[in-house]
Design a protein around this motif. Structure first.
Motif, PDB file in Angstrom:
ATOM      1  N   ILE A   1      -7.499  18.116  12.180  1.00 61.76           N
ATOM      2  CA  ILE A   1      -7.184  18.091  13.612  1.00 61.76           C
ATOM      3  C   ILE A   1      -7.274  19.476  14.261  1.00 61.76           C
ATOM      4  CG2 ILE A   1      -4.681  18.089  13.092  1.00 61.76           C
ATOM      5  CD1 ILE A   1      -6.289  16.535  16.210  1.00 61.76           C
ATOM      6  N   ASP A   2      -6.901  20.521  13.525  1.00 63.69           N
ATOM      7  CA  ASP A   2      -6.909  21.846  14.163  1.00 63.69           C
ATOM      8  C   ASP A   2      -8.331  22.276  14.529  1.00 63.69           C
ATOM      9  OD1 ASP A   2      -7.419  21.932  11.440  1.00 63.69           O
ATOM     10  OD2 ASP A   2      -6.316  23.792  11.065  1.00 63.69           O
ATOM     11  N   ILE A   3      -9.222  22.178  13.567  1.00 63.70           N
ATOM     12  CA  ILE A   3     -10.594  22.624  13.831  1.00 63.70           C
ATOM     13  C   ILE A   3     -11.307  21.660  14.786  1.00 63.70           C
ATOM     14  CG2 ILE A   3     -11.533  21.585  11.719  1.00 63.70           C
ATOM     15  CD1 ILE A   3     -12.632  24.910  13.339  1.00 63.70           C
ATOM     16  N   MET A   4     -10.902  20.387  14.705  1.00 67.62           N
ATOM     17  CA  MET A   4     -11.479  19.398  15.637  1.00 67.62           C
ATOM     18  C   MET A   4     -11.133  19.768  17.087  1.00 67.62           C
ATOM     19  SD  MET A   4     -13.193  16.582  15.550  1.00 67.62           S
ATOM     20  CE  MET A   4     -13.655  15.360  16.786  1.00 67.62           C
ATOM     21  N   THR A   5      -9.904  20.210  17.276  1.00 65.12           N
ATOM     22  CA  THR A   5      -9.458  20.616  18.612  1.00 65.12           C
ATOM     23  C   THR A   5     -10.337  21.757  19.132  1.00 65.12           C
ATOM     24  OG1 THR A   5      -7.257  20.137  17.780  1.00 65.12           O
ATOM     25  CG2 THR A   5      -7.368  21.213  19.903  1.00 65.12           C
ATOM     26  N   ALA A   6     -10.691  22.657  18.229  1.00 63.75           N
ATOM     27  CA  ALA A   6     -11.562  23.771  18.602  1.00 63.75           C
ATOM     28  C   ALA A   6     -12.984  23.283  18.883  1.00 63.75           C
ATOM     29  CB  ALA A   6     -11.572  24.814  17.485  1.00 63.75           C
ATOM     30  N   LYS A   7     -13.457  22.396  18.015  1.00 68.49           N
ATOM     31  CA  LYS A   7     -14.862  21.972  18.137  1.00 68.49           C
ATOM     32  C   LYS A   7     -15.139  21.158  19.399  1.00 68.49           C
ATOM     33  CE  LYS A   7     -16.337  24.239  14.827  1.00 68.49           C
ATOM     34  NZ  LYS A   7     -17.107  25.459  15.198  1.00 68.49           N
ATOM     35  N   LEU A   8     -14.115  20.499  19.927  1.00 70.22           N
ATOM     36  CA  LEU A   8     -14.321  19.743  21.172  1.00 70.22           C
ATOM     37  C   LEU A   8     -14.735  20.661  22.315  1.00 70.22           C
ATOM     38  CD1 LEU A   8     -11.714  16.898  21.739  1.00 70.22           C
ATOM     39  CD2 LEU A   8     -13.924  16.806  20.624  1.00 70.22           C
ATOM     40  N   ILE A   9     -14.395  21.939  22.216  1.00 70.62           N
ATOM     41  CA  ILE A   9     -14.844  22.844  23.290  1.00 70.62           C
ATOM     42  C   ILE A   9     -15.969  23.771  22.827  1.00 70.62           C
ATOM     43  CG2 ILE A   9     -12.760  22.746  24.737  1.00 70.62           C
ATOM     44  CD1 ILE A   9     -11.890  25.399  23.436  1.00 70.62           C
ATOM     45  N   ASP A  10     -16.562  23.435  21.689  1.00 67.59           N
ATOM     46  CA  ASP A  10     -17.699  24.227  21.202  1.00 67.59           C
ATOM     47  C   ASP A  10     -18.994  23.564  21.694  1.00 67.59           C
ATOM     48  OD1 ASP A  10     -19.789  25.294  19.807  1.00 67.59           O
ATOM     49  OD2 ASP A  10     -18.850  25.151  17.832  1.00 67.59           O
ATOM     50  N   PRO A  11     -19.665  24.193  22.660  1.00 70.91           N
ATOM     51  CA  PRO A  11     -20.839  23.551  23.269  1.00 70.91           C
ATOM     52  C   PRO A  11     -21.934  23.217  22.263  1.00 70.91           C
ATOM     53  CG  PRO A  11     -20.241  25.572  24.431  1.00 70.91           C
ATOM     54  CD  PRO A  11     -19.406  25.526  23.196  1.00 70.91           C
ATOM     55  N   SER A  12     -22.026  23.944  21.176  1.00 71.68           N
ATOM     56  CA  SER A  12     -23.122  23.664  20.249  1.00 71.68           C
ATOM     57  C   SER A  12     -22.770  22.515  19.305  1.00 71.68           C
ATOM     58  CB  SER A  12     -23.450  24.912  19.432  1.00 71.68           C
ATOM     59  OG  SER A  12     -22.360  25.198  18.585  1.00 71.68           O
ATOM     60  N   ARG A  13     -21.536  22.123  19.261  1.00 68.58           N
ATOM     61  CA  ARG A  13     -21.109  21.112  18.301  1.00 68.58           C
ATOM     62  C   ARG A  13     -20.677  19.803  18.957  1.00 68.58           C
ATOM     63  NH1 ARG A  13     -21.291  19.890  12.855  1.00 68.58           N
ATOM     64  NH2 ARG A  13     -20.871  22.025  12.223  1.00 68.58           N
ATOM     65  N   ARG A  14     -20.055  19.912  20.132  1.00 69.78           N
ATOM     66  CA  ARG A  14     -19.313  18.749  20.636  1.00 69.78           C
ATOM     67  C   ARG A  14     -20.166  17.534  20.965  1.00 69.78           C
ATOM     68  NH1 ARG A  14     -16.973  21.437  26.083  1.00 69.78           N
ATOM     69  NH2 ARG A  14     -18.917  21.987  27.100  1.00 69.78           N
ATOM     70  N   SER A  15     -21.423  17.763  21.347  1.00 67.02           N
ATOM     71  CA  SER A  15     -22.208  16.589  21.705  1.00 67.02           C
ATOM     72  C   SER A  15     -22.590  15.782  20.462  1.00 67.02           C
ATOM     73  CB  SER A  15     -23.449  16.999  22.485  1.00 67.02           C
ATOM     74  OG  SER A  15     -24.184  17.922  21.730  1.00 67.02           O
ATOM     75  N   GLN A  16     -22.325  16.323  19.279  1.00 69.06           N
ATOM     76  CA  GLN A  16     -22.622  15.552  18.060  1.00 69.06           C
ATOM     77  C   GLN A  16     -21.539  14.535  17.729  1.00 69.06           C
ATOM     78  OE1 GLN A  16     -23.329  18.589  15.091  1.00 69.06           O
ATOM     79  NE2 GLN A  16     -24.729  19.624  16.486  1.00 69.06           N
ATOM     80  N   PHE A  17     -20.347  14.679  18.328  1.00 69.63           N
ATOM     81  CA  PHE A  17     -19.311  13.681  18.064  1.00 69.63           C
ATOM     82  C   PHE A  17     -19.622  12.418  18.845  1.00 69.63           C
ATOM     83  CE2 PHE A  17     -16.920  17.710  17.314  1.00 69.63           C
ATOM     84  CZ  PHE A  17     -16.789  17.551  15.948  1.00 69.63           C
ATOM     85  N   ASP A  18     -19.164  11.290  18.314  1.00 65.18           N
ATOM     86  CA  ASP A  18     -19.594  10.010  18.854  1.00 65.18           C
ATOM     87  C   ASP A  18     -18.363   9.096  18.927  1.00 65.18           C
ATOM     88  OD1 ASP A  18     -20.993   7.696  19.382  1.00 65.18           O
ATOM     89  OD2 ASP A  18     -22.560   8.021  17.915  1.00 65.18           O
ATOM     90  N   VAL A  19     -18.126   8.329  17.878  1.00 69.31           N
ATOM     91  CA  VAL A  19     -16.899   7.532  17.803  1.00 69.31           C
ATOM     92  C   VAL A  19     -15.913   8.322  16.938  1.00 69.31           C
ATOM     93  CG1 VAL A  19     -15.889   5.385  16.944  1.00 69.31           C
ATOM     94  CG2 VAL A  19     -18.129   5.358  18.068  1.00 69.31           C
ATOM     95  N   ILE A  20     -14.667   8.394  17.383  1.00 64.57           N
ATOM     96  CA  ILE A  20     -13.680   9.214  16.685  1.00 64.57           C
ATOM     97  C   ILE A  20     -12.456   8.351  16.413  1.00 64.57           C
ATOM     98  CG2 ILE A  20     -12.212  11.283  16.911  1.00 64.57           C
ATOM     99  CD1 ILE A  20     -14.574  12.074  19.081  1.00 64.57           C
ATOM    100  N   VAL A  21     -11.987   8.339  15.177  1.00 60.68           N
ATOM    101  CA  VAL A  21     -10.814   7.508  14.856  1.00 60.68           C
ATOM    102  C   VAL A  21      -9.746   8.396  14.220  1.00 60.68           C
ATOM    103  CG1 VAL A  21     -11.807   6.689  12.633  1.00 60.68           C
ATOM    104  CG2 VAL A  21      -9.996   5.384  13.736  1.00 60.68           C
ATOM    105  N   LEU A  22      -8.493   8.204  14.655  1.00 63.94           N
ATOM    106  CA  LEU A  22      -7.460   9.127  14.204  1.00 63.94           C
ATOM    107  C   LEU A  22      -6.050   8.559  14.370  1.00 63.94           C
ATOM    108  CD1 LEU A  22      -7.793  12.063  16.817  1.00 63.94           C
ATOM    109  CD2 LEU A  22      -8.183   9.703  17.271  1.00 63.94           C
TER     110      LEU A  22
END
Ligand code: IPM
Ligand code: MG
Length: 399
Positions: free
Chosen positions: A249-270
């Motif tokens: 969850i910690d790094i995920m929180t960071a990656k959501l605002i990482d422009p080079s990474r975030r568009s790769q997320f799709d469906v997220i379950v948690l």
């Protein structure tokens, strides 16, 4: 010196364990999904809630009634007002959801719900439990589905937040030993994890999505999050065509605002609390929590709401009519989709995109310098009336 507290806490814990085992068994034996196409009428309960809730709910109902006019006239759909889900009435009964209100909600098939005030320590009300949490638990609405879309940033996420377990299940039932040692409980069951993870994978499969991301803190919270991740691994095997990965969850929180990474997320379950936090962050990226809708889905019931709170300050300052109803209108679109009115949901989503993201002719600021919620809803309705709605929408999307 804490002997009595320890004994009481141990007894309390034993009771909790027995309750949770019963709940787990109920999940294992729960029935199949309700089939709305067989119902006449489908009863849509409407509860305005508190603060700006009644204002934005009224506007949402107007939009939905416009779209469902034929169904209402033919007796296929009925809107039913649910009274008493206000903080005053909840406090009067000292119940998160008073019994008679819950009975009325249970007579409906789905609920459109405005935000409800959740008291916290220090508020002028007694510290009763959140109505949201109580309804989710009472109706077993285990899936909290929260889409977030920012087309210009390549963001198109759908969050599947587990909604009835985790830190929330026993959130009001922790123990104090003396007044210096506080303990809360977090609960994950295998069938509880499995049903939400399966729903996320099913959704991915049915909607041509490519990837499911599972978010936990299983490196630290080993038992509960560990189980969640184990179950994900097992469920993923049934969906070989869907790629999956897991993040903490910690790094995920960071990656959501990482422009080079975030568009790769799709469906997220948690799990529940991570989902609560991450979906607020995601909504902010989309333009604020006022822009996001939320579906709480179970096999028998479902509830649709905004993801934000009651904004009591706006009411106090006389600004309630300037509250943005868009989050609830989006929840309304999710409701149409859930009930099987797929075309109407699609139209409404297009009208929302046009109003909100493309034309931006109407701006709601929450203050008198912006439009009222009513004006915003009127604009959505006018947009829906346009016979060339789809062409118009496509033109914007392809620009
Ligand atoms: C949400 C809200 C609720 C939650 C509150 C109001 C209890 O933040 O729907 O995300 O924490 O689930
Ligand atoms: Mg939240």
């Amino acid at each position: 010196m804490y002997e009595d507290d320890i004994k009481n806490a141990a007894k309390h814990f034993e009771n909790l364990l027995r309750e949770q085992i019963d709940r787990m068994e109920r999940i294992k034996h729960e029935g199949d999904w309700i089939d709305y196409s067989k119902l006449k009428p489908i009863i849509i309960g409407v509860a305005g809630g508190d603060g700006i809730g009644p204002y934005i709910t009224e506007q949402t109902q107007r939009v939905l009634e416009f779209l469902l006019k034929d169904e209402i006239d033919e007796g296929k759909v009925e809107f039913r007002k649910i009274e008493g889900l206000t903080i005053e009435n909840r406090v009067k009964h000292m119940q998160a959801v008073p019994d008679d209100v819950l009975d009325e909600i249970k007579k409906c098939h789905v609920l459109l719900k405005g935000p409800t005030t959740t008291p916290k320590k220090g508020d002028p009300w007694p510290n009763i439990e959140s109505a949201n949490v109580a309804i989710r638990r009472a109706l077993d609405l285990f899936a909290n589905v929260r889409p977030v879309k920012v087309p210009e940033l390549g963001i198109d996420w759908v969050f599947f937040r587990e909604n009835t377990e985790g830190a929330y299940m026993l959130g009001s039932r922790g123990v104090m030993i003396g007044n210096e040692l506080a303990i809360d409980f977090k609960v994950i069951t295998a069938p509880g994890a499995e049903r939400i993870i399966r729903l996320a994978f099913d959704y991915a499969k049915k909607n041509g999505r490519k990837k499911v991301t599972v978010v936990t803190k299983a490196n630290v919270v080993k038992k509960t999050d560990g189980l969640f991740l184990d179950i994900a691994e097992k469920v993923a095997k049934d969906y070989p065509e869907i790629e999956w990965d897991d993040w903490f969850i910690d790094i995920m929180t960071a990656k959501l605002i990482d422009p080079s990474r975030r568009s790769q997320f799709d469906v997220i379950v948690l799990p529940n609390l991570y989902g609560d936090i991450l979906t607020d962050e995601a909504a902010q990226i989309q333009g604020g929590v006022g822009t996001a809708g939320s579906a709480n889905i179970g096999k028998r019931y479902a509830m649709f709401e905004a993801i934000h709170g009651t904004a009591l300050r706006m009411v106090k300052e006389g600004r309630a009519k300037y509250a943005n109803p868009m989050s609830m209108i989006k929840a309304g679109a999710m409701m149409l989709e859930h009930l099987g009115f797929t075309d109407k949901a699609k139209k409404l989503n297009m009208a929302i995109d046009i109003t909100n993201s493309f034309e931006k002719k109407i701006t709601v600021t929450g203050h008198p310098d912006g439009a009222t919620g009513e004006k915003m809803a009127n604009y959505v309705i006018e947009t829906l009336k346009d016979p060339n709605l789809e062409e118009k929408w496509k033109k914007y999307v392809n620009q």
